[in-house]
Structure formats: C-alpha cells, structure tokens
Design an enzyme around this catalytic site. Structure first.
Site, PDB file in Angstrom:
ATOM      1  N   HIS A 153       0.836  -1.203   0.000  1.00 32.72           N
ATOM      2  CA  HIS A 153       0.000   0.000   0.000  1.00 32.72           C
ATOM      3  C   HIS A 153       0.871   1.254   0.000  1.00 32.72           C
ATOM      4  O   HIS A 153       0.617   2.193  -0.743  1.00 32.72           O
ATOM      5  CB  HIS A 153      -0.879   0.051   1.267  1.00 32.72           C
ATOM      6  CG  HIS A 153      -1.932  -1.009   1.362  1.00 32.72           C
ATOM      7  ND1 HIS A 153      -2.166  -1.724   2.510  1.00 32.72           N
ATOM      8  CD2 HIS A 153      -2.842  -1.463   0.464  1.00 32.72           C
ATOM      9  CE1 HIS A 153      -3.169  -2.563   2.323  1.00 32.72           C
ATOM     10  NE2 HIS A 153      -3.591  -2.438   1.083  1.00 32.72           N
ATOM     11  N   LYS A 197     -17.757  -5.328   7.293  1.00 30.47           N
ATOM     12  CA  LYS A 197     -16.490  -6.067   7.161  1.00 30.47           C
ATOM     13  C   LYS A 197     -15.748  -5.930   8.487  1.00 30.47           C
ATOM     14  O   LYS A 197     -15.374  -4.830   8.895  1.00 30.47           O
ATOM     15  CB  LYS A 197     -15.674  -5.458   6.010  1.00 30.47           C
ATOM     16  CG  LYS A 197     -14.584  -6.356   5.481  1.00 30.47           C
ATOM     17  CD  LYS A 197     -14.026  -5.757   4.193  1.00 30.47           C
ATOM     18  CE  LYS A 197     -12.770  -6.465   3.759  1.00 30.47           C
ATOM     19  NZ  LYS A 197     -12.223  -5.878   2.521  1.00 30.47           N
ATOM     20  N   ARG A 222      -2.034  -6.450  -8.111  1.00 32.04           N
ATOM     21  CA  ARG A 222      -0.919  -7.366  -7.797  1.00 32.04           C
ATOM     22  C   ARG A 222      -0.799  -8.463  -8.830  1.00 32.04           C
ATOM     23  O   ARG A 222       0.275  -8.821  -9.271  1.00 32.04           O
ATOM     24  CB  ARG A 222      -1.136  -8.008  -6.418  1.00 32.04           C
ATOM     25  CG  ARG A 222      -0.910  -7.070  -5.269  1.00 32.04           C
ATOM     26  CD  ARG A 222      -1.458  -7.649  -3.993  1.00 32.04           C
ATOM     27  NE  ARG A 222      -2.891  -7.910  -4.126  1.00 32.04           N
ATOM     28  CZ  ARG A 222      -3.694  -8.224  -3.129  1.00 32.04           C
ATOM     29  NH1 ARG A 222      -3.208  -8.368  -1.924  1.00 32.04           N
ATOM     30  NH2 ARG A 222      -4.965  -8.421  -3.323  1.00 32.04           N
ATOM     31  N   SER A 253      -3.104  -7.409   3.492  1.00 35.59           N
ATOM     32  CA  SER A 253      -3.334  -7.155   4.919  1.00 35.59           C
ATOM     33  C   SER A 253      -3.657  -8.469   5.636  1.00 35.59           C
ATOM     34  O   SER A 253      -3.257  -8.684   6.781  1.00 35.59           O
ATOM     35  CB  SER A 253      -4.496  -6.173   5.110  1.00 35.59           C
ATOM     36  OG  SER A 253      -4.182  -4.940   4.536  1.00 35.59           O
TER      37      SER A 253
HETATM   38  O1  PNS Z   1      -8.862  -2.531   0.404  1.00 34.28           O
HETATM   39  P1  PNS Z   1     -10.170  -3.027  -0.136  1.00 34.28           P
HETATM   40  O2  PNS Z   1     -10.982  -3.624   0.982  1.00 34.28           O
HETATM   41  O3  PNS Z   1      -9.981  -3.940  -1.298  1.00 34.28           O
HETATM   42  O4  PNS Z   1     -10.967  -1.722  -0.674  1.00 34.28           O
HETATM   43  C1  PNS Z   1     -12.249  -1.851  -1.218  1.00 34.28           C
HETATM   44  C2  PNS Z   1     -12.928  -0.464  -1.355  1.00 34.28           C
HETATM   45  C3  PNS Z   1     -12.894   0.279  -0.040  1.00 34.28           C
HETATM   46  C4  PNS Z   1     -12.193   0.363  -2.385  1.00 34.28           C
HETATM   47  C5  PNS Z   1     -14.397  -0.714  -1.833  1.00 34.28           C
HETATM   48  O5  PNS Z   1     -14.980  -1.682  -1.027  1.00 34.28           O
HETATM   49  C6  PNS Z   1     -15.255   0.542  -1.799  1.00 34.28           C
HETATM   50  O6  PNS Z   1     -15.047   1.457  -2.555  1.00 34.28           O
HETATM   51  N1  PNS Z   1     -16.248   0.571  -0.875  1.00 34.28           N
HETATM   52  C7  PNS Z   1     -17.119   1.710  -0.686  1.00 34.28           C
HETATM   53  C8  PNS Z   1     -18.550   1.387  -1.101  1.00 34.28           C
HETATM   54  C9  PNS Z   1     -18.704   1.524  -2.604  1.00 34.28           C
HETATM   55  O7  PNS Z   1     -18.483   2.577  -3.175  1.00 34.28           O
HETATM   56  N2  PNS Z   1     -19.116   0.419  -3.261  1.00 34.28           N
HETATM   57  C10 PNS Z   1     -19.254   0.404  -4.685  1.00 34.28           C
HETATM   58  C11 PNS Z   1     -17.924   0.109  -5.406  1.00 34.28           C
HETATM   59  S1  PNS Z   1     -17.302  -1.493  -4.972  1.00 34.28           S
END
Ligand code: PNS
Length: 165
Positions: free
Chosen positions: A23, A47, A96, A134
């Site tokens: 990150h 989550k 990745r 993570s």
């Molecule tokens: O590190 P992660 O958990 O892979 O990040 C995921 C994240 C936070 C980018 C994604 O879950 C997100 O954007 N969540 C906010 C809700 C949202 O906008 N959902 C629609 C797009 S997935």
C-alpha cells in the site's frame, strides 16, 4: 485570458487493515502524480476489521508524514460520493496479479457507471510486494511470525502489539 489552473486530486481508497508495504509503495508513487493524494480509509461496519478506524488512520499517517501532499481521511458510503465531495476525479488502485483484475475491473466499471467523470487508474504493484496483503500480515503476526518487510518499519511494533498473542 489565462485559464484557471486545476488542482489534480487523487483518492486511494481501501480498508488498510493494516497498511502494508505494498500500500505504502502505491501511495508514494501515486503522490507524485497528483497535487494532492487523499488516502480514503473505508469505515465498513459489515467487514470485520481488526484495527479500529482511528488506529488504521493513525498508522497510515505515521507512515506518510514525510509526504506533504498526502492526506488521510475516513469515508463511509459510496466511494464515488467521497471522491466528488473531495473535488477529485481519479481513483487510484493497485494491481498485484491477474486474480485482482476481475474484481478491480468490476469496481472501476461500476464507479464509472455511477459517475461518468470519475476514472480509475491502476498501479502495478512492485514485484517485491506482489504476494502481500493485509490478511497475510495479520495471519503471520497472529501466529508469531516475522512481519518485518511486510509492513512499513514505523508500524511493525504497533501491528505486533495489536496482534501478537
Ligand atoms: O482494500 P479493499 O478492501 O480492497 O478496498 C475496497 C474499497 C474500499 C475500495 C471498496 O470496497 C469501496 O469502494 N467501498 C465503498 C462502497 C462503494 O463505493 N461500493 C461500490 C464500489 S465497490
């Protein structure tokens, strides 16, 4: 007439539970591309995160304090709403491996569908971090393994304190 200079703002969203070296590498590289980079930490009640919201934000701040154009903020709800609210139009994500691609593509397309003006750009993860996540960090630390090299040096002790039995 001179046109007004636009400030380029990027948003790098994630759960960051906790921040990994992968990150941080993306943050450093993306910070060079924007006038301001906002690291958006998702407050997601569904989550189960091990680190609290405040802990995750504070760990990221600790590792990015030298980067003057990087800010760390939490967000709730839709990412595109947060991006708009911050006056940004670009989402930054890391890739990745091919296995990341499907989910990332779906997310980028959905966000584009919801907000035509918002684009997602991807950074290829540095090869040295391509196995990192993570979840792996938590697993190694919880089982007494060495997480040096997996998370930034500044937060190794914080992560151990939280996870080591
Ligand atoms: O590190 P992660 O958990 O892979 O990040 C995921 C994240 C936070 C980018 C994604 O879950 C997100 O954007 N969540 C906010 C809700 C949202 O906008 N959902 C629609 C797009 S997935």
């Amino acid at each position: 007439m001179k046109s007004e200079q636009k400030i380029r703002i990027g948003v790098y969203p994630g759960s960051f539970d906790p921040l990994t070296k992968g990150h941080l590498d993306i943050i450093v590289r993306a910070s060079k591309l924007f006038d301001k980079l906002i690291v958006g930490v998702l407050k997601n009640d569904s989550k189960q995160a091990i680190f609290s919201m405040e802990e995750r934000v504070s760990l990221i701040k600790k590792c990015t304090k030298e980067l003057e154009n990087v800010e760390v903020e939490m967000f709730q709800g839709l990412l595109v709403d947060f991006v708009k609210q911050k006056g940004a139009s670009t989402i930054v994500r890391g890739l990745r491996a091919v296995s990341d691609y499907e989910y990332e593509l779906q997310m980028a397309m959905l966000n584009k569908h919801m907000e035509e003006e918002i684009d997602t750009i991807f950074f290829m993860t540095d090869i040295h971090n391509s196995f990192l996540s993570s979840s792996i960090v938590k697993d190694v630390a919880q089982n007494g393994g060495n997480i040096k090299g997996l998370v930034p040096d500044e937060i190794v002790d914080d992560v151990y304190r939280k996870l080591k039995m």
